[in-house]
Motif scaffolding. Structure first.
Motif, PDB file in Angstrom:
ATOM      1  N   ASP A  15       0.829  -1.205   0.000  1.00  0.00           N
ATOM      2  CA  ASP A  15       0.000   0.000   0.000  1.00  0.00           C
ATOM      3  C   ASP A  15       0.869   1.264   0.000  1.00  0.00           C
ATOM      4  O   ASP A  15       0.574   2.238  -0.699  1.00  0.00           O
ATOM      5  CB  ASP A  15      -0.925   0.007   1.217  1.00  0.00           C
ATOM      6  CG  ASP A  15      -2.048  -1.027   1.104  1.00  0.00           C
ATOM      7  OD1 ASP A  15      -2.302  -1.493  -0.027  1.00  0.00           O
ATOM      8  OD2 ASP A  15      -2.648  -1.356   2.136  1.00  0.00           O
ATOM      9  N   LEU A  16       1.958   1.268   0.794  1.00  0.00           N
ATOM     10  CA  LEU A  16       2.854   2.414   0.847  1.00  0.00           C
ATOM     11  C   LEU A  16       3.478   2.707  -0.517  1.00  0.00           C
ATOM     12  O   LEU A  16       3.659   3.856  -0.896  1.00  0.00           O
ATOM     13  CB  LEU A  16       3.962   2.178   1.872  1.00  0.00           C
ATOM     14  CG  LEU A  16       3.659   2.499   3.328  1.00  0.00           C
ATOM     15  CD1 LEU A  16       4.828   2.076   4.214  1.00  0.00           C
ATOM     16  CD2 LEU A  16       3.363   3.975   3.513  1.00  0.00           C
ATOM     17  N   ARG A  17       3.795   1.653  -1.247  1.00  0.00           N
ATOM     18  CA  ARG A  17       4.431   1.819  -2.553  1.00  0.00           C
ATOM     19  C   ARG A  17       3.415   1.999  -3.682  1.00  0.00           C
ATOM     20  O   ARG A  17       3.800   2.155  -4.830  1.00  0.00           O
ATOM     21  CB  ARG A  17       5.302   0.595  -2.880  1.00  0.00           C
ATOM     22  CG  ARG A  17       6.622   0.596  -2.155  1.00  0.00           C
ATOM     23  CD  ARG A  17       7.634  -0.309  -2.833  1.00  0.00           C
ATOM     24  NE  ARG A  17       8.901  -0.221  -2.132  1.00  0.00           N
ATOM     25  CZ  ARG A  17       9.828   0.689  -2.367  1.00  0.00           C
ATOM     26  NH1 ARG A  17       9.630   1.610  -3.302  1.00  0.00           N
ATOM     27  NH2 ARG A  17      10.952   0.714  -1.682  1.00  0.00           N
ATOM     28  N   ALA A  51      -4.224  -2.322 -13.982  1.00  0.00           N
ATOM     29  CA  ALA A  51      -4.262  -1.996 -12.555  1.00  0.00           C
ATOM     30  C   ALA A  51      -4.043  -0.504 -12.337  1.00  0.00           C
ATOM     31  O   ALA A  51      -3.236   0.124 -13.026  1.00  0.00           O
ATOM     32  CB  ALA A  51      -3.194  -2.798 -11.816  1.00  0.00           C
ATOM     33  N   PRO A  52      -4.732   0.088 -11.370  1.00  0.00           N
ATOM     34  CA  PRO A  52      -4.549   1.524 -11.102  1.00  0.00           C
ATOM     35  C   PRO A  52      -3.217   1.845 -10.432  1.00  0.00           C
ATOM     36  O   PRO A  52      -2.754   2.982 -10.504  1.00  0.00           O
ATOM     37  CB  PRO A  52      -5.726   1.860 -10.183  1.00  0.00           C
ATOM     38  CG  PRO A  52      -6.077   0.566  -9.515  1.00  0.00           C
ATOM     39  CD  PRO A  52      -5.798  -0.497 -10.537  1.00  0.00           C
ATOM     40  N   GLU A  53      -2.587   0.869  -9.789  1.00  0.00           N
ATOM     41  CA  GLU A  53      -1.315   1.113  -9.111  1.00  0.00           C
ATOM     42  C   GLU A  53      -0.207   1.386 -10.130  1.00  0.00           C
ATOM     43  O   GLU A  53      -0.229   0.847 -11.241  1.00  0.00           O
ATOM     44  CB  GLU A  53      -0.929  -0.088  -8.234  1.00  0.00           C
ATOM     45  CG  GLU A  53      -1.851  -0.324  -7.058  1.00  0.00           C
ATOM     46  CD  GLU A  53      -3.102  -1.124  -7.408  1.00  0.00           C
ATOM     47  OE1 GLU A  53      -3.938  -1.338  -6.519  1.00  0.00           O
ATOM     48  OE2 GLU A  53      -3.237  -1.528  -8.593  1.00  0.00           O
ATOM     49  N   GLY A 103      12.610  -1.551  -2.974  1.00  0.00           N
ATOM     50  CA  GLY A 103      12.258  -1.240  -4.356  1.00  0.00           C
ATOM     51  C   GLY A 103      13.112  -2.015  -5.339  1.00  0.00           C
ATOM     52  O   GLY A 103      13.445  -1.526  -6.428  1.00  0.00           O
ATOM     53  N   ALA A 104      13.450  -3.249  -5.001  1.00  0.00           N
ATOM     54  CA  ALA A 104      14.324  -4.086  -5.828  1.00  0.00           C
ATOM     55  C   ALA A 104      13.557  -5.340  -6.239  1.00  0.00           C
ATOM     56  O   ALA A 104      12.653  -5.776  -5.541  1.00  0.00           O
ATOM     57  CB  ALA A 104      15.560  -4.486  -5.029  1.00  0.00           C
ATOM     58  N   ASP A 105      13.882  -5.975  -7.319  1.00  0.00           N
ATOM     59  CA  ASP A 105      14.780  -5.574  -8.404  1.00  0.00           C
ATOM     60  C   ASP A 105      13.932  -5.062  -9.565  1.00  0.00           C
ATOM     61  O   ASP A 105      12.990  -5.745  -9.973  1.00  0.00           O
ATOM     62  CB  ASP A 105      15.597  -6.768  -8.886  1.00  0.00           C
ATOM     63  CG  ASP A 105      16.571  -7.286  -7.830  1.00  0.00           C
ATOM     64  OD1 ASP A 105      17.130  -6.463  -7.089  1.00  0.00           O
ATOM     65  OD2 ASP A 105      16.768  -8.514  -7.732  1.00  0.00           O
TER      66      ASP A 105
END
Length: 353
Positions: A47-49, A83-85, A322-324
């Motif tokens: 959710d944070l990302r 997807a909206p994300e 935030g990998a990879d």
């Protein structure tokens, strides 16, 4: 306590404790148990990302259970595009994340461990396909979606295991077809279409190729009332049809199916037992789809090491750091997208591989 990682994702106290346990070994990232607390932290970090988590049918059960969507690689890539994300976390192998990036070039696509490769995708390179095309300059190239972006860029039409027959049948009969990379799927297409000008690349998925006809025959004899769900990538697909043709197994009980097709058949089956010839991760989704059916692996050792590199620790690391990130150069992506789009125009792919 709140920990800020280098990309700015906020990791709470529990998440920072979990992250401190992550170890990197030859088989992937370890040190974290996929329990309820882990799952809650994964959802919080997603959710944070502003990320959607996708999991292939062959993933570990705990990875499947925490994901927003579970399915085959092409279906998941199409979900990713809609997807909206703005961040996609693809729990699968590398070519799958590439396909998601091809169909969602504006989004960030992450794979929890970029070392998660694929023996089938690696069985043909762009240089090898280019040389093969030079031998047959007028041929139409049909490539399974289980290929790299570079191979898709040299392809005329992609296909899935559920629509490979339809794709090849759409090509004029007088045109030579180069089919790659899976030899067992290619043999299935040739058998169904009867097409003689279909040249097949000698590639294979090492897991599916290892599910052999003798094992299938032994299991069928031991479970005489069971249905057979057989993936066309399997080395035993021909044996399954032979057993049906010889009357050893009633023909209506033998089903050659993609992973998506297996789920559809599971929901409809009247059988009490089903023998399943594919990677064992598929059993989790089949049992969820039809909990009253006894699904048994034809080969319970048919586990993909690459798929299982996406561990709870790897997924946590992915969301914390935030990998990879997966990149496909724009020209390659443009050409690869064209071959995928041509497949979709021929017919909806449904269950992909």
């Amino acid at each position: 306590m709140t920990v800020l990682d280098r990309t700015g994702a906020r990791t709470g106290a529990y998440g920072s404790v979990l992250a401190s346990r992550i170890a990197d070994g030859p088989g992937g990232y370890t040190g974290v148990v996929g329990d309820g607390q882990w799952a809650a932290e994964i959802r919080r970090l997603a959710d944070l990302r502003n990320a959607t988590v996708l999991a292939h049918n062959y993933q570990l059960p705990e990875i499947q259970d925490v994901a927003d969507h579970v399915g085959d690689s092409l279906a998941l890539s199409r979900i990713a595009a809609e997807a909206p994300e703005d961040t996609i976390v693809f729990c699968g192998v590398h070519f799958m994340a590439e396909t998601a990036k091809i169909l969602s070039p504006q989004k960030s696509v992450l794979i929890p461990d970029q070392r998660a490769g694929c023996s089938l995708a690696d069985s043909i390179t762009a240089d090898e396909l280019r040389a093969w095309k030079d031998e047959f300059p007028d041929a139409v190239v049909v490539s399974y979606v289980n290929t790299t972006a570079a191979v898709k860029a040299l392809t005329d039409i992609c296909c899935t295991s559920s629509n490979a027959v339809e794709v090849v049948a759409s090509i004029p009969e007088d045109r030579t077809v180069l089919f790659c990379p899976d030899q067992f799927l290619g043999a299935h297409v040739r058998r169904v279409t009867g097409r003689q000008n279909l040249h097949i690349w000698a590639g294979e998925c090492h897991v599916h190729a290892g599910i052999n006809g003798d094992e299938l025959a032994d299991q069928a004899r031991s479970h005489p009332d069971a249905e057979l769900f057989v993936h066309p990538e399997c080395g035993c697909a021909t044996s399954a049809l032979y057993l049906a043709g010889e009357g050893a197994v009633p023909e209506e009980r033998v089903k050659i199916l993609s992973t998506g097709g297996m789920l559809d058949a599971a929901r409809e089956t009247k059988a009490r037992q089903v023998l399943v010839a594919t990677e064992v991760g598929m059993l989790h989704q089949l049992r969820r789809a039809a909990p009253d059916v006894d699904f048994l692996a034809v080969n319970d050792r048919a586990s993909c090491t690459y798929m299982k590199m996406i561990t709870p620790a790897a997924l946590l690391r992915c969301l914390v750091e935030g990998a990879d990130e997966v990149h496909v150069d724009l020209e390659t992506a443009k050409l690869a997208q064209r071959s995928v789009q041509r497949m979709i125009e021929i017919g909806q792919p449904g269950g992909g591989e």
